[in-house]
Design an enzyme around this catalytic site. Structure first.
Site, PDB file in Angstrom:
ATOM      1  N   SER A 144       0.829  -1.204   0.000  1.00  0.00           N
ATOM      2  CA  SER A 144       0.000   0.000   0.000  1.00  0.00           C
ATOM      3  C   SER A 144       0.865   1.257   0.000  1.00  0.00           C
ATOM      4  O   SER A 144       1.625   1.482  -0.926  1.00  0.00           O
ATOM      5  CB  SER A 144      -0.953  -0.040   1.192  1.00  0.00           C
ATOM      6  OG  SER A 144      -1.867   1.023   1.137  1.00  0.00           O
ATOM      7  N   ASP A 303      -2.889   6.199  -4.086  1.00  0.00           N
ATOM      8  CA  ASP A 303      -1.707   5.566  -3.491  1.00  0.00           C
ATOM      9  C   ASP A 303      -1.212   4.445  -4.413  1.00  0.00           C
ATOM     10  O   ASP A 303      -1.874   4.118  -5.404  1.00  0.00           O
ATOM     11  CB  ASP A 303      -2.002   5.099  -2.066  1.00  0.00           C
ATOM     12  CG  ASP A 303      -2.991   3.948  -1.995  1.00  0.00           C
ATOM     13  OD1 ASP A 303      -3.725   3.725  -2.968  1.00  0.00           O
ATOM     14  OD2 ASP A 303      -3.032   3.265  -0.952  1.00  0.00           O
ATOM     15  N   ASP A 305      -1.195   1.234  -4.648  1.00  0.00           N
ATOM     16  CA  ASP A 305      -2.048   0.131  -5.108  1.00  0.00           C
ATOM     17  C   ASP A 305      -3.450   0.608  -5.477  1.00  0.00           C
ATOM     18  O   ASP A 305      -4.356  -0.187  -5.714  1.00  0.00           O
ATOM     19  CB  ASP A 305      -2.099  -1.020  -4.092  1.00  0.00           C
ATOM     20  CG  ASP A 305      -2.790  -0.650  -2.789  1.00  0.00           C
ATOM     21  OD1 ASP A 305      -2.651   0.502  -2.356  1.00  0.00           O
ATOM     22  OD2 ASP A 305      -3.456  -1.526  -2.195  1.00  0.00           O
ATOM     23  N   ASP A 307      -6.040   2.015  -4.046  1.00  0.00           N
ATOM     24  CA  ASP A 307      -7.290   1.779  -3.316  1.00  0.00           C
ATOM     25  C   ASP A 307      -7.683   3.001  -2.475  1.00  0.00           C
ATOM     26  O   ASP A 307      -8.778   3.048  -1.932  1.00  0.00           O
ATOM     27  CB  ASP A 307      -7.227   0.502  -2.460  1.00  0.00           C
ATOM     28  CG  ASP A 307      -6.173   0.535  -1.362  1.00  0.00           C
ATOM     29  OD1 ASP A 307      -5.376   1.509  -1.312  1.00  0.00           O
ATOM     30  OD2 ASP A 307      -6.126  -0.411  -0.557  1.00  0.00           O
TER      31      ASP A 307
END
Length: 573
Positions: A144, A303, A305, A307
């Site tokens: 993340s 961000d 990834d 999400d």
């Protein structure tokens, strides 16, 4: 085995490759480093693995990933789900493709088909893919928004959400039961492909995912009308958002989308970022510079990834860009969806909005305004995903929107995790609607404060690293439980919710009731004057987080109350 014995085992056993041994040989005179790498196993928590990349039991490497996957494979086989397969995605970090392949080949060696994306993809698309393919489980390799030296491994179940109780604990048990590295299976990639146990996926999932996102658009005609006028600056923070975000905005017709060139392409070093986190104002430096050059209406960042979404919006009165918290951007989207679905008669029957316990109480007011049921769940988007599954199973409600304070939300049920791609799309529709009505996104936020109340939230974090850190965090929580504060300054404690015991205590009457939520190491203090404070150790980082919220009569009043509550919290600690 002690950490020294474990170190020697990795250094000498034939199972570990030459480069691993070479890395470990280089630290032979650093006792502290050896201890840190081997004093424990990298913990497979309720979300999976997350840690610093490197050789050792307490690190992210091909061996710890493979071992965790063997535990997951054992669990899938026990559940009779091996024929359904597992979908795997990965982000732009160091070793992400390698870890994805290690997981896939371990599954394949256990007779479980792996569907692996051909290149990096956002976490929410993994959630979508596993449901589309009818898989039993999914894995996404990502850390993340952690610093570059980290990577991680998150596990999803067949409903598309991260695993929840009791499956999370059952999988953890299976992973812990894998104690001998020599029992961990793997196989050759070419052989796995020939056996039909390793399948590459890509465009067909992308196309289906895009089609689902577009279903969330309420006013395509407004986007068409304002597409030439809206100016959007976007940065994917060198992660997975670049391709899907640009594609969806382009296909919807937005003409002026400017991407921060230094942060456009995948970069595992995150060279221009101290910390690739949309919560960090410093991460927006280059995006804001570009926004001023282009006179952009909004500035968006996903961000690595993709999400979570961070935003800044232009304040035409000051000419400056105003940062939005995750609560603010989530409320902006929620209010738009609930209002416009009501106005266009497209609101489903028995609508429900879901938020976490540490998310703004403005959500409660908005839900009540539009006669939408508001459901609270524990922190973690998997609990929001779980509610969608329960709605589908019982037919009790229809999910309309879900959000958490940490910059994550979900419109639609195509995924069962927070989705920054759909959030970008929704926010750009909101911006187009605002532009058509002669105002900015920031103007709209101010109108919402006037209508619903000046809610403001904050986060106070204590970071305690190393072996002793977890003990100190446990001691803080223990102290708050055994000697709960009666007040935070002039704000009295109305009730204390202890989610670990499942009890709600009224300190004045001594009366107890049930929280009604699963057990979790969280303490929540309801305070007078529409205020609250919540203590929660992080599940992925060596931190204890204190969330808090107030309601003021103006922006300034809310800010003052928040600052005061933070100081009073420090005094309590």
């Amino acid at each position: 085995m002690g950490y020294k014995d474990e170190y020697q085992f990795w250094l000498t056993d034939a199972y570990f490759d030459a480069s691993t041994k070479e890395e470990l040989k280089s630290i032979e005179n650093d006792e502290k480093e050896i201890e840190d790498r081997f004093y424990k196993e990298l913990e497979f928590g309720t979300g999976g693995l997350r840690g610093v990349i490197g050789a050792g039991t307490n690190r992210m490497n091909v061996y710890t990933v493979r071992k965790a996957t063997q535990g997951l494979a054992n669990y899938i086989i026990k559940q009779g789900g091996e024929k359904k397969g597992v979908a795997i995605a990965y982000d732009s970090r160091f070793m992400s493709p390698e870890f994805a392949d290690e997981a896939a080949l371990c599954l394949a060696a256990n007779g479980i088909k792996a569907y692996v994306f051909d290149a990096l993809r956002p976490t929410p698309e993994l959630s979508f893919a596993l449901r589309t393919l009818g898989c039993i489980s999914g894995v996404v390799v990502t850390a993340s928004h952690n610093p570059p030296e980290y990577n991680g491994y998150k596990v999803y179940w067949e409903d598309g959400a991260q695993v929840t109780a009791p499956k999370d604990k059952e999988i953890i048990t299976e992973v812990k039961n894998v104690t001998d590295y020599h029992t961990v299976k793997t196989m050759d990639k070419k052989e796995a492909m020939e056996a039909g146990l390793y399948q590459v996926i890509g465009k067909e999932i992308d196309d289906a995912y895009m089609a689902e996102l577009k279903k969330q658009i309420i006013h395509p005609e407004i986007i068409t009308e304002m597409a030439e006028e809206i100016k959007i600056v976007y940065t994917p923070f060198n992660g997975t958002g670049n391709v899907p975000v640009r594609r969806i905005l382009s296909e919807l017709g937005f003409k002026n989308v400017y991407v921060v060139p230094e942060q456009e392409m995948p970069d595992p070093k995150f060279t221009t970022l101290e910390y690739p986190n949309p919560e960090d104002p410093k991460a927006f430096t280059l995006a804001l510079k570009l926004a001023k050059e282009k006179n952009a209406d909004i500035v968006l960042a996903t961000d690595p990834d993709a999400d979570r979404l961070g935003i800044y919006a232009l304040d035409t009165k000051s000419g400056e860009y105003v940062p939005f918290t995750g609560n603010m951007s989530g409320m902006l989207i929620a209010d738009y969806i609930l209002r416009e679905r009501t106005n266009t008669n497209t609101m489903p029957a028995n609508p429900a909005m879901v938020k976490t316990i540490v998310t703004t109480n403005m959500a409660d007011v908005i839900a009540k305004t539009y006669n939408v049921k508001l459901i609270e769940v524990l922190t973690g988007f998997k609990f929001i995903g779980e509610q969608i599954k329960l709605f589908e199973q019982t037919g009790s409600n229809h999910y309309v929107f879900g959000l958490e304070e940490s910059y994550g939300c979900l419109a639609g049920t195509h995924a069962r995790d927070k989705d920054a791609v759909v959030a970008v799309m929704c926010l750009c529709e909101v911006a187009a609607w605002c532009k058509k009505h002669g105002k900015t996104v920031w103007d709209q936020m101010l109108e919402m404060y006037e209508k619903y109340g000046y809610f403001k939230e904050d986060l106070y974090t204590i970071t305690l690293k190393g072996i002793d850190g977890s003990k100190q965090i446990a001691a803080i929580m223990d102290g708050l439980r055994k000697n709960p504060p009666k007040a935070f300054g002039d704000l009295s404690v109305v009730s204390m919710r202890d989610y670990e015991s499942g009890k709600v205590l009224n300190p004045e009457t001594g009366e107890e009731s049930e929280t009604g939520l699963p057990k979790s190491n969280v303490l929540y203090f309801d305070l007078t004057n529409d205020s609250w404070c919540c203590a929660r150790p992080s599940g992925t980082e060596p931190k204890i987080k204190f969330y808090m919220g107030v309601k003021g009569s103006s922006l300034e009043d809310a800010a003052e109350k928040n600052a005061k509550l933070t100081e009073n919290l420090k005094a309590v600690l």
